[in-house]
Write a protein that holds these residues in place. Structure first.
Motif, PDB file in Angstrom:
ATOM      1  N   LEU A 163      53.588  45.773  26.560  1.00 35.93           N
ATOM      2  CA  LEU A 163      54.816  44.985  26.438  1.00 35.93           C
ATOM      3  C   LEU A 163      55.945  45.821  25.854  1.00 35.93           C
ATOM      4  O   LEU A 163      57.109  45.667  26.251  1.00 35.93           O
ATOM      5  CB  LEU A 163      54.563  43.753  25.568  1.00 35.93           C
ATOM      6  CG  LEU A 163      53.561  42.735  26.102  1.00 35.93           C
ATOM      7  CD1 LEU A 163      53.471  41.540  25.158  1.00 35.93           C
ATOM      8  CD2 LEU A 163      53.920  42.277  27.511  1.00 35.93           C
ATOM      9  N   ASP A 164      55.601  46.702  24.915  1.00 32.34           N
ATOM     10  CA  ASP A 164      56.620  47.598  24.373  1.00 32.34           C
ATOM     11  C   ASP A 164      57.225  48.446  25.490  1.00 32.34           C
ATOM     12  O   ASP A 164      58.442  48.668  25.532  1.00 32.34           O
ATOM     13  CB  ASP A 164      56.014  48.512  23.306  1.00 32.34           C
ATOM     14  CG  ASP A 164      55.509  47.746  22.089  1.00 32.34           C
ATOM     15  OD1 ASP A 164      55.967  46.607  21.877  1.00 32.34           O
ATOM     16  OD2 ASP A 164      54.654  48.292  21.372  1.00 32.34           O
TER      17      ASP A 164
ATOM     18  N   LEU B  33      57.343  47.666  28.759  1.00 30.81           N
ATOM     19  CA  LEU B  33      58.164  46.815  29.624  1.00 30.81           C
ATOM     20  C   LEU B  33      59.503  46.503  28.966  1.00 30.81           C
ATOM     21  O   LEU B  33      60.552  46.498  29.631  1.00 30.81           O
ATOM     22  CB  LEU B  33      57.416  45.525  29.955  1.00 30.81           C
ATOM     23  CG  LEU B  33      56.126  45.665  30.769  1.00 30.81           C
ATOM     24  CD1 LEU B  33      55.483  44.299  30.984  1.00 30.81           C
ATOM     25  CD2 LEU B  33      56.368  46.352  32.100  1.00 30.81           C
ATOM     26  N   ASP B  34      59.465  46.266  27.665  1.00 35.06           N
ATOM     27  CA  ASP B  34      60.714  46.005  26.944  1.00 35.06           C
ATOM     28  C   ASP B  34      61.637  47.226  26.986  1.00 35.06           C
ATOM     29  O   ASP B  34      62.856  47.101  27.155  1.00 35.06           O
ATOM     30  CB  ASP B  34      60.423  45.642  25.491  1.00 35.06           C
ATOM     31  CG  ASP B  34      59.763  44.279  25.333  1.00 35.06           C
ATOM     32  OD1 ASP B  34      59.819  43.484  26.301  1.00 35.06           O
ATOM     33  OD2 ASP B  34      59.190  44.021  24.260  1.00 35.06           O
ATOM     34  N   ALA B  35      61.044  48.409  26.814  1.00 41.04           N
ATOM     35  CA  ALA B  35      61.842  49.629  26.797  1.00 41.04           C
ATOM     36  C   ALA B  35      62.466  49.917  28.157  1.00 41.04           C
ATOM     37  O   ALA B  35      63.606  50.391  28.242  1.00 41.04           O
ATOM     38  CB  ALA B  35      60.983  50.810  26.351  1.00 41.04           C
TER      39      ALA B  35
ATOM     40  N   GLY C 129      63.263  47.629  30.462  1.00 44.51           N
ATOM     41  CA  GLY C 129      64.365  46.680  30.456  1.00 44.51           C
ATOM     42  C   GLY C 129      64.692  46.006  31.759  1.00 44.51           C
ATOM     43  O   GLY C 129      64.704  44.789  31.842  1.00 44.51           O
ATOM     44  N   SER C 130      64.988  46.788  32.801  1.00 46.65           N
ATOM     45  CA  SER C 130      65.430  46.191  34.063  1.00 46.65           C
ATOM     46  C   SER C 130      64.856  46.981  35.226  1.00 46.65           C
ATOM     47  O   SER C 130      64.453  48.143  35.088  1.00 46.65           O
ATOM     48  CB  SER C 130      66.953  46.174  34.145  1.00 46.65           C
ATOM     49  OG  SER C 130      67.464  47.502  34.113  1.00 46.65           O
TER      50      SER C 130
ATOM     51  N   ARG D 181      58.695  37.581  34.454  1.00 40.54           N
ATOM     52  CA  ARG D 181      58.015  38.699  33.811  1.00 40.54           C
ATOM     53  C   ARG D 181      56.990  39.321  34.756  1.00 40.54           C
ATOM     54  O   ARG D 181      56.867  40.542  34.817  1.00 40.54           O
ATOM     55  CB  ARG D 181      57.335  38.209  32.538  1.00 40.54           C
ATOM     56  CG  ARG D 181      56.721  39.309  31.695  1.00 40.54           C
ATOM     57  CD  ARG D 181      57.767  40.129  30.975  1.00 40.54           C
ATOM     58  NE  ARG D 181      57.247  40.670  29.737  1.00 40.54           N
ATOM     59  CZ  ARG D 181      57.941  41.418  28.899  1.00 40.54           C
ATOM     60  NH1 ARG D 181      59.212  41.709  29.154  1.00 40.54           N
ATOM     61  NH2 ARG D 181      57.414  41.882  27.788  1.00 40.54           N
TER      62      ARG D 181
ATOM     63  N   GLU E 145      50.773  37.170  26.377  1.00 39.67           N
ATOM     64  CA  GLU E 145      52.165  36.835  26.067  1.00 39.67           C
ATOM     65  C   GLU E 145      52.536  35.490  26.671  1.00 39.67           C
ATOM     66  O   GLU E 145      53.183  34.656  26.021  1.00 39.67           O
ATOM     67  CB  GLU E 145      53.094  37.919  26.593  1.00 39.67           C
ATOM     68  CG  GLU E 145      54.577  37.624  26.320  1.00 39.67           C
ATOM     69  CD  GLU E 145      55.495  38.621  27.008  1.00 39.67           C
ATOM     70  OE1 GLU E 145      56.364  39.189  26.323  1.00 39.67           O
ATOM     71  OE2 GLU E 145      55.351  38.821  28.235  1.00 39.67           O
TER      72      GLU E 145
ATOM     73  N   ARG F  17      52.124  39.753  20.030  1.00 39.58           N
ATOM     74  CA  ARG F  17      51.408  40.984  20.409  1.00 39.58           C
ATOM     75  C   ARG F  17      50.621  41.595  19.261  1.00 39.58           C
ATOM     76  O   ARG F  17      49.647  42.301  19.497  1.00 39.58           O
ATOM     77  CB  ARG F  17      52.376  41.988  21.018  1.00 39.58           C
ATOM     78  CG  ARG F  17      53.471  42.502  20.150  1.00 39.58           C
ATOM     79  CD  ARG F  17      54.518  43.287  20.965  1.00 39.58           C
ATOM     80  NE  ARG F  17      55.294  42.423  21.854  1.00 39.58           N
ATOM     81  CZ  ARG F  17      56.277  42.852  22.639  1.00 39.58           C
ATOM     82  NH1 ARG F  17      56.596  44.133  22.655  1.00 39.58           N
ATOM     83  NH2 ARG F  17      56.946  42.003  23.416  1.00 39.58           N
TER      84      ARG F  17
END
Length: 370
Positions: A227-228, A230-232, A234-235, A284, A321, A327
């Motif tokens: 998840l970190d 995917l967050d990083a 971003g798009s 997501r 999630e 997490r």
């Protein structure tokens, strides 16, 4: 006095990671890394992935543990044991604010007494969701929620986490996850459990040792960093650039590659389907699929000699999630599922009744002559 310089020869071959070393015979599960296949007591994973967790426990415990011979038996026994475990939560939860969530779970499991009358394999399974949910709520500043013994194991886990009745979709997704990760051959934590069980230390000591092995980031700690990642990223328009830069720095892409599987991890497909069925998982999951496709293409291009396919952690992160776990609690939820396999392996090892005592090859200095 003369000390003999003769030392009995060690075995001719060694394997630091025990690759290709058979350390146990088991009826419980088999991982075929070349074929991408997981077999649990005669069933392929896709045959049992829709079962309830309780039904899977019936299969795993068959002929190894007394009682609990039907799914209803297991559900009833687990419900009563969850209620018993909650009394420990009420007493001990105030003492753990300085611990991480997996350390807190280790602490609470250590409070289970060998003298208690609930069958230990049942209590070990029952206690983890009670403790894990309470630990997660405590970290968020909320009071623990008492279990409802009438609910299934997966449903009660989510009920204790959120304090409200979960949707059928979320229960189904979590149940699929618990079944999917319940057993996986002689992995590091399961081997640790069997070694401890072989000393006759008992069920609780064995599964706590297994949890300590699971705590290591090379074994049980990978879903959160997915998840970190995917967050990083971003798009979607940043996927290729981010992944390419990460690989150029020599970094590992989280959720890809496995010690055993040389093709796609079959558990990834089961969990991908599970999260795809969640009504609120569309945005997501679509993004994650795009990341997965680009990552596989880049890995094939840049590391053509290494088979790096999607592993179970990638879609584990999305499932957990989506059903509402923070997490920081992912390793504890992993333990809730894997406890099914751990207890069965402990029971199997106890029945064997033989101490595990491998040899080592001495490569230190020889004693001097006197």
């Amino acid at each position: 006095m003369t000390i003999s310089s003769h030392i009995a020869p060690a075995p001719e071959t060694t394997s630091p990671g025990l690759e290709n070393t058979v350390a146990a015979e088991t009826i419980l599960s088999h991982v075929d890394g070349a074929a991408g296949r997981l077999i649990v007591r005669g069933y392929d994973l896709d045959q049992i992935s829709s079962w309830s967790f309780e039904a899977l426990l019936v299969l795993l415990w068959k002929d190894l543990a007394p009682g609990q011979v039907t799914e209803a038996d297991v559900q009833s026994a687990l419900g009563q044991a969850r209620a018993a475990a909650f009394h420990l939560v009420e007493r001990l939860l105030p003492t753990i604010p300085h611990l991480s969530q997996v350390e807190a779970l280790r602490f609470l499991l250590a409070a289970l007494a060998d003298s208690q009358t609930v069958p230990h394999h049942v209590m070990a399974i029952a206690a983890v969701p009670v403790f894990a949910a309470a630990i997660a709520r405590n970290a968020a500043g909320s009071a623990p929620v008492a279990p409802d013994a009438s609910l299934s194991h997966a449903e009660d886990f989510l009920f204790m986490l959120h304090g409200t009745r979960p949707s059928e979709e979320n229960v189904r997704a979590l149940n699929t996850y618990l079944v999917t990760v319940a057993d996986h051959g002689l992995n590091a934590s399961t081997f640790a459990a069997r070694v401890i069980a072989s000393t006759k230390a008992g069920m609780f000591s064995s599964v706590i040792g297994a949890l300590c092995a699971l705590k290591g980031p090379l074994h049980g700690g990978a879903p959160g960093p997915v998840l970190d990642m995917l967050d990083a990223i971003g798009s979607e328009d940043n996927i290729n650039a981010w992944l390419s830069a990460s690989l150029a720095r020599g970094e590992r892409l989280m959720g890809f590659g496995h010690r055993i599987y040389r093709v796609r991890d079959p558990r990834a497909d089961v969990l991908k389907q599970a999260v795809g069925l969640l009504r609120h998982g569309g945005g997501r999951i679509g993004f994650a699929e795009a990341v997965e496709a680009e990552a596989l293409a880049l890995l094939a291009e840049k590391k053509p000699l290494r088979p790096l396919q999607t592993n179970v952690e990638f879609y584990t992160a999305l499932v957990l999630e989506a059903v509402g776990f923070p997490r920081e609690s992912f390793t504890n939820v992993f333990a809730a599922g894997r406890m099914g396999g751990w207890t069965a392996h402990v029971l199997e090892q106890e029945r064997l009744g033989k101490l595990i005592r491998p040899q080592s090859r001495y490569v230190g200095p020889q004693p001097s002559q006197m």
